[in-house]
Design an enzyme around this catalytic site. Structure first.
Site, short mmCIF file in Angstrom:
data_model
loop_
_atom_site.label_atom_id
_atom_site.label_comp_id
_atom_site.label_asym_id
_atom_site.label_seq_id
_atom_site.Cartn_x
_atom_site.Cartn_y
_atom_site.Cartn_z
N LYS A 39 -110.60 -24.80 -42.80
CA LYS A 39 -110.55 -23.28 -42.93
C LYS A 39 -111.60 -22.88 -43.85
O LYS A 39 -111.95 -23.45 -44.79
CB LYS A 39 -108.92 -22.82 -43.22
CG LYS A 39 -108.68 -23.28 -44.69
CD LYS A 39 -109.26 -22.50 -45.85
CE LYS A 39 -108.75 -22.92 -47.28
NZ LYS A 39 -109.37 -22.39 -48.33
N ASP A 75 -101.65 -23.61 -48.47
CA ASP A 75 -102.44 -23.65 -47.31
C ASP A 75 -101.96 -24.53 -46.11
O ASP A 75 -102.30 -24.42 -44.87
CB ASP A 75 -103.63 -24.23 -47.67
CG ASP A 75 -104.65 -23.36 -48.61
OD1 ASP A 75 -104.16 -22.20 -48.80
OD2 ASP A 75 -105.57 -23.84 -49.01
#
Length: 302
Positions: free
Chosen positions: A10, A137
């Site tokens: 990401k 996350d």
């Protein structure tokens, strides 16, 4: 049987950080964008849980129970009252300690792979709840695409993305500890009033339209000054990418990987070539976004 899951890295196109909470975490407005750099997690039955790893910087990956992939297997097994007797093999391609959620990706990948291997039938909501327990996350690594993360980043709202964005990532010569970067953020924030984190409406609109110029004008990372304080050499990498024509340059998450947005594939190649010869980074990769979340890519009967 073995099950293989592919899971993306990401980049945070916005990371707004609030003041430290009593529990030590920070409220965030975290706009995640999954990018096409992937780890793979393969799970096979074994006598007991063990972890192996191959790929770039595999020697830096812990192979004990602190590994998020191992913790994911234990968490799901505990909920189902079974033994986590599996071999978890991680094939790394996401930078280690690079601010691109490589460890979180492995946790999400292992969770989905174990769910498939054991046939637990866990709902998406249950898998996301386990992800949130594992780390801030990890839920996004499971869902991919683009999302706004609030709370400490684990509460996700899916976002629309209207096109493909072209990115270049420069990997630094050493890692950065996420907790250390947050501690430096807190130190640098002493005596200042920290506003409540809020997603940028202009940035969300740029994502929805697929407009790289508008996105470049609105990206932000509140952790970047702290990362640069701990790793000043990153400023040279950021400058090299800008000089090569990047629309914008920023530290990815807590760093030290730096991210460069390009207008098109040809520009991405030019920026990547310039960074490779700049002497300011270790390796360079190009990738597109958004990318899908954790996905089962293989099943093998034994």
């Amino acid at each position: 049987m073995s099950v293989t899951v592919r899971v993306p890295a990401k980049v945070n196109v916005q990371l707004a950080v609030g003041a430290a909470r009593p529990d030590g975490f920070h409220d965030l407005a975290n706009v995640f964008l999954a990018v096409g750099l992937y780890d793979e997690v393969t799970v096979t039955p074994a006598d007991e849980l063990r972890v192996t790893c191959a790929g770039p910087d595999a020697d830096q990956v812990p192979l004990d129970r602190t590994n998020l992939a191992a913790r994911a297997a234990f968490a799901l097994a505990a909920r189902r009252g079974i033994e986590p007797a599996v071999h978890l093999h991680i094939t790394k391609d996401i930078p280690v300690a690079g601010g691109m959620a490589g460890g979180s990706a492995d946790g999400a990948g292992a969770l989905l792979a174990c769910d498939a291997l054991w046939g637990t039938g866990a709902s998406r909501a249950e898998l996301l709840a386990i992800c949130a327990e594992l780390g801030s996350d990890v839920p996004f690594s499971l869902v991919g695409g683009a999302a706004l993360g609030t709370g400490r980043g684990e509460r996700l709202t899916a976002l629309e993305v209207g096109g493909t964005f072209h990115w270049v990532f420069a990997m630094a010569r050493r890692g950065l500890s996420t907790p250390a970067v947050f501690r430096e953020f807190d130190r640098m924030a002493e005596g200042r009033t920290i506003p409540e984190p809020e997603a940028s409406a202009e940035l969300l609109d740029a994502l929805a339209k697929g407009d790289p110029d508008a996105l470049a004008a609105t990206v932000s990372n509140d952790l970047q000054p702290a990362a640069l304080s701990l790793f000043p050499e990153l400023a040279d990498t950021l400058a090299a990418g800008r000089d090569a024509g990047a629309l914008t340059a920023l530290v990815s998450g807590s760093g030290p990987t730096t991210a460069f947005l390009a207008r098109d594939p040809e520009s991405a190649v030019k920026i990547a070539d310039a960074l490779r010869t700049s002497g300011t980074c270790r390796t360079v990769r190009t990738a597109t976004a958004p990318a899908p979340g954790a996905t089962v890519t293989g099943r093998t009967d034994q």
